[in-house]
Design a protein around this motif. Structure first.
Motif, short mmCIF file in Angstrom:
data_model
loop_
_atom_site.label_atom_id
_atom_site.label_comp_id
_atom_site.label_asym_id
_atom_site.label_seq_id
_atom_site.Cartn_x
_atom_site.Cartn_y
_atom_site.Cartn_z
N LEU A 16 0.85 -1.19 0.00
CA LEU A 16 0.00 0.00 0.00
C LEU A 16 0.89 1.24 0.00
O LEU A 16 1.93 1.26 0.66
N GLN A 17 0.46 2.27 -0.70
CA GLN A 17 1.13 3.56 -0.60
C GLN A 17 0.35 4.43 0.39
O GLN A 17 -0.86 4.64 0.22
N VAL A 18 1.04 4.88 1.43
CA VAL A 18 0.42 5.65 2.50
C VAL A 18 0.96 7.07 2.45
O VAL A 18 2.17 7.28 2.31
N GLN A 19 0.07 8.03 2.59
CA GLN A 19 0.46 9.44 2.61
C GLN A 19 -0.19 10.12 3.81
O GLN A 19 -1.40 10.03 4.00
N LEU A 20 0.60 10.77 4.61
CA LEU A 20 0.14 11.51 5.79
C LEU A 20 0.47 12.99 5.57
O LEU A 20 1.61 13.33 5.26
N THR A 21 -0.54 13.85 5.73
CA THR A 21 -0.34 15.28 5.55
C THR A 21 -0.87 16.01 6.79
O THR A 21 -2.01 15.76 7.22
N LEU A 22 -0.06 16.90 7.34
CA LEU A 22 -0.49 17.67 8.50
C LEU A 22 0.23 19.01 8.51
O LEU A 22 1.35 19.16 8.01
N GLU A 23 -0.45 19.98 9.11
CA GLU A 23 0.12 21.32 9.26
C GLU A 23 0.78 21.43 10.62
O GLU A 23 0.20 21.04 11.63
N VAL A 24 1.98 22.00 10.64
CA VAL A 24 2.71 22.19 11.88
C VAL A 24 2.58 23.66 12.28
O VAL A 24 2.83 24.55 11.44
N THR A 26 3.12 27.44 13.50
CA THR A 26 4.29 28.30 13.31
C THR A 26 5.10 28.45 14.60
O THR A 26 6.29 28.75 14.56
N ASP A 27 4.44 28.29 15.75
CA ASP A 27 5.14 28.46 17.02
C ASP A 27 5.69 27.14 17.57
O ASP A 27 6.10 27.08 18.73
N ALA A 28 5.67 26.09 16.77
CA ALA A 28 6.18 24.79 17.23
C ALA A 28 7.68 24.91 17.50
O ALA A 28 8.46 25.26 16.60
N SER A 29 8.09 24.59 18.72
CA SER A 29 9.50 24.72 19.10
C SER A 29 10.25 23.40 19.09
O SER A 29 11.48 23.38 19.15
N GLN A 30 9.49 22.32 18.99
CA GLN A 30 10.11 21.00 19.03
C GLN A 30 10.02 20.34 17.65
O GLN A 30 9.14 20.66 16.85
N PRO A 31 10.92 19.43 17.38
CA PRO A 31 10.83 18.69 16.11
C PRO A 31 9.52 17.90 16.03
O PRO A 31 8.89 17.58 17.05
N LEU A 32 9.11 17.58 14.82
CA LEU A 32 7.93 16.75 14.60
C LEU A 32 8.32 15.29 14.86
O LEU A 32 9.24 14.76 14.24
N THR A 82 10.23 22.02 11.09
CA THR A 82 8.93 21.89 10.42
C THR A 82 7.95 22.99 10.81
O THR A 82 6.83 23.01 10.29
N ALA A 83 8.32 23.91 11.71
CA ALA A 83 7.40 24.95 12.16
C ALA A 83 6.84 25.75 10.99
O ALA A 83 7.59 26.21 10.12
N GLY A 84 5.53 25.90 10.94
CA GLY A 84 4.86 26.65 9.90
C GLY A 84 4.73 25.94 8.57
O GLY A 84 4.17 26.50 7.62
N ARG A 85 5.20 24.73 8.48
CA ARG A 85 5.14 23.98 7.22
C ARG A 85 3.92 23.04 7.19
O ARG A 85 3.40 22.63 8.23
N THR A 86 3.51 22.72 5.98
CA THR A 86 2.59 21.61 5.77
C THR A 86 3.45 20.42 5.37
O THR A 86 4.08 20.42 4.30
N VAL A 87 3.49 19.42 6.24
CA VAL A 87 4.40 18.29 6.06
C VAL A 87 3.65 17.12 5.43
O VAL A 87 2.53 16.79 5.85
N ARG A 88 4.29 16.52 4.43
CA ARG A 88 3.74 15.33 3.80
C ARG A 88 4.73 14.18 3.98
O ARG A 88 5.91 14.32 3.67
N VAL A 89 4.22 13.06 4.48
CA VAL A 89 5.04 11.87 4.69
C VAL A 89 4.51 10.78 3.78
O VAL A 89 3.30 10.52 3.74
N ARG A 90 5.41 10.17 3.03
CA ARG A 90 5.03 9.06 2.17
C ARG A 90 5.83 7.82 2.53
O ARG A 90 7.02 7.91 2.83
N TYR A 91 5.17 6.67 2.48
CA TYR A 91 5.86 5.40 2.68
C TYR A 91 4.99 4.28 2.16
O TYR A 91 3.80 4.46 1.86
N ASN A 92 5.57 3.11 2.03
CA ASN A 92 4.85 1.91 1.60
C ASN A 92 4.62 1.01 2.80
O ASN A 92 5.47 0.91 3.69
N PHE A 93 3.47 0.36 2.80
CA PHE A 93 3.12 -0.56 3.89
C PHE A 93 2.80 -1.93 3.28
O PHE A 93 1.98 -2.03 2.36
N TYR A 94 3.42 -2.96 3.82
CA TYR A 94 3.25 -4.33 3.30
C TYR A 94 2.05 -4.99 3.95
O TYR A 94 2.08 -5.36 5.13
N ALA A 95 0.97 -5.14 3.20
CA ALA A 95 -0.29 -5.70 3.70
C ALA A 95 -0.42 -7.14 3.23
O ALA A 95 -1.04 -7.42 2.20
#
Length: 578
Positions: A16-24, A26-32, A82-95
């Motif tokens: 499966l191709q999995v895509q996760l999208t989330l907004e971080v 702007t005041d985020a001080s820690q890594p995602l 990642t502060a203030g960014r819209t982050v997209r993560v892609r990966y494959n999952f073996y089902a």
């Protein structure tokens, strides 16, 4: 809202191709911090789903810029800046795991347990989620989550999202029935011919009885039975928030008495879990921590009590006859007493040890099953409460109290809470029960037999018909025409002569060739066995005087001379004529 998008290019690869999208913010001080669950509710062991993840990529969704990340644990990824960014993560999952806790992709269907496949952002598990699926035309989705748009599911939180398995296929079968105005959906994927009239009739009956235990109150607004009916022999079920996945086979035997009985049993069991463990949840799992073991000492309640009710309510609802129910109960008795680990580990400690080796055979005679002993201890408690109150109170009252105090409030219960509720329902001190059968390893037979007599039944001992088992205390299996020792009962004649994996080749000079039982029956109680042990030939002596028998079977039966009072008590317990 956190967005997930699932697609597949070639279903034959099972990826499966999995895509996760989330907004971080702007005041985020820690890594995602991105985390994949290491286990799933319903199976209390680390399963390390990250083994199924391939090719992780992270980018800025707006600019397409690749974002560097670092893997910090086996199932955790850290993304900096990642502060203030819209982050997209892609990966494959073996089902490619077809069981009730797995995921599967091929050209005929997508079956997904999201807890295996979806990353979450640490600290943001309570945010709403959306899951969009790219599916072929004419594929339909079976899932407990609502669809906000075609092929789009929504959840109030990550926990709700990953507790909602789905099946997407063009060949799904579906029927709906209602009990107390609540819709219950039965979905079937597989090459079978269901007798819907019989299925609906029986499901309605046991559903009504489940609801009756808890005062006709249901924790969710609807419910989904997701059935994978497979072309080969299989049996597994897993509970979820408002659904269950059941994998069962072989498909062509679905409506035969043997397999249909299994469908009813696992379905009733999983439905009871909607209250007991999905709603009435141990304090240690409120909320779930998917990164590590969630140790708890009360799985004998979550699983043992549910195992008891799963078959018991089928009898109480009239779906099972008393004889059918006793057959299932005798199976639980056999599994419990067949394993001498019940002499060495308590139920409470076995609950903890689920995280260690609770789902594997493990070392011989080391552990006890929270499912089997838990069910028998629940039966003992139910009958004891009924006897103390002349059926005015029962285990139903305990479960109803737990639901009122903990299920409806969202507060997790502790082992002390359970003991207190049992004590209050009983109207007397019940510490001896817990000390002996939950926190100790006291034998069950005498107390269980006494409790069963209250309802006109008895626990009968039946001699083991196998000579090697009954007289000498060992079991064998024939593998590639070799007779190998597979089990040895402690304290028996075999324990001082044989070892596990010994290959028995001769008895008193006669070659063993699927005739071991016969050769052990033609002597005076003394036998010379030739065995290969670690590829070395040895001769050992087995001796017995026949006065002590081992691996006896326990069976629940009606008393032939039951009194009128006992017969009436039986009717109140099982809701059937004696």
């Amino acid at each position: 809202m956190i967005h997930y998008y699932l697609s597949f290019e070639n279903p034959l690869t099972s990826y499966l191709q999995v895509q996760l999208t989330l907004e971080v913010p702007t005041d985020a001080s820690q890594p995602l911090e991105l985390q994949l669950p290491a286990w799933r509710p319903g199976r209390y062991e680390l399963q390390n789903f990250a083994q199924k993840i391939q090719r992780v990529e992270v980018e800025d969704a707006q600019s397409g810029e690749a974002l560097p990340y670092r893997k910090t644990t086996k199932d955790r990824w850290t993304v900096a800046n990642t502060a203030g960014r819209t982050v997209r993560v892609r990966y494959n999952f073996y089902a490619h795991q077809m069981d009730a806790g797995g995921s599967w992709l091929d050209e005929s269907q997508l079956y997904l347990n999201p807890v295996q496949a979806l990353l979450y952002a640490e600290g943001r598990q309570q945010e709403p989620c959306q899951l969009q699926l790219a599916l072929p035309t004419a594929w339909h989705i079976a899932c407990g989550l609502p669809q906000s748009a075609p092929n789009t599911l929504t959840a109030e939180s990550f926990d709700q999202l990953v507790d909602a398995p789905l099946i997407a296929s063009p060949t799904l079968l579906q029927r709906t029935y209602e009990v107390q105005g609540i819709p219950f959906h039965i979905w079937i994927q597989g090459a079978c011919v269901p007798n819907w009239q019989q299925i609906i009739k029986d499901f309605e009956a046991f559903t009504e009885e489940n609801l009756a235990v808890f005062g006709d109150d249901f924790p969710v607004s609807d419910y989904h039975f997701l059935n994978q009916i497979l072309p080969y022999k299989h049996y597994h079920g897993v509970e979820h928030h408002n659904s269950t996945v059941i994998t069962l086979g072989p498909a062509e035997l679905l409506m035969t008495p043997g397999l249909y009985k299994e469908l009813l049993g696992v379905s009733c069991h999983e439905l009871f879990h909607t209250w007991n463990v999905k709603s009435i949840r141990p304090a240690e799992m409120q909320p779930y921590d998917f990164t590590k073991e969630n140790y708890f000492r009360t799985c004998y309640i979550a699983e043992g009590v549910t195992t008891y009710y799963g078959d018991y309510l089928l009898a109480r609802s009239g779906v099972f006859s008393a004889a059918q129910y006793f057959m299932e109960l005798n199976g639980v008795l056999h599994k419990h007493f067949d394993n001498y680990g019940h002499q060495n580990l308590s139920l409470a400690d076995a609950s903890m040890d689920l995280w260690l080796d609770g789902y594997k055979p493990g070392a011989p005679d080391r552990k006890v099953s929270v499912y089997h002993k838990g069910a028998l201890v629940a039966l003992l408690l139910d009958l004891t409460l009924r006897q103390l109150s002349q059926h005015q109170r029962s285990l139903d009252d305990v479960m109803r109290r737990l639901y009122e105090d903990f299920g409806k409030t969202g507060v997790g219960y502790t082992e002390e809470d359970y003991q207190r509720v049992v004590r209050e329902v009983a109207g007397r001190d019940m510490q001896a029960y817990f000390d002996k059968f939950v926190y100790g390893t006291a034998p069950l037979e005498e107390s269980l037999n006494k409790a069963l007599r209250f309802v006109g039944c008895t626990l009968r001992m039946v001699e083991n018909g196998s000579v090697s088992e009954g007289l000498f205390g060992f079991r064998t299996a024939v593998r590639n025409e070799h007779t190998e020792v597979t089990d040895i009962l402690p304290g028996t004649p075999a324990a001082s002569a044989l070892a596990l994996e010994d290959e028995v080749v001769a008895v008193n000079g006669r070659r063993v060739s699927q005739n071991l039982q016969t050769l052990l029956s033609t002597g005076t109680g003394r036998y010379e066995l030739a065995v290969f042990r670690q590829h070395e030939l040895r001769t050992v002596t087995l001796m017995t005087d026949g006065t002590e028998l081992y691996w006896a079977k326990r069976m629940v039966e009606k008393l032939p001379d039951a009194t009128a009072e006992q017969r009436a008590s039986f009717r109140q317990w099982l809701k059937q004529e004696f």
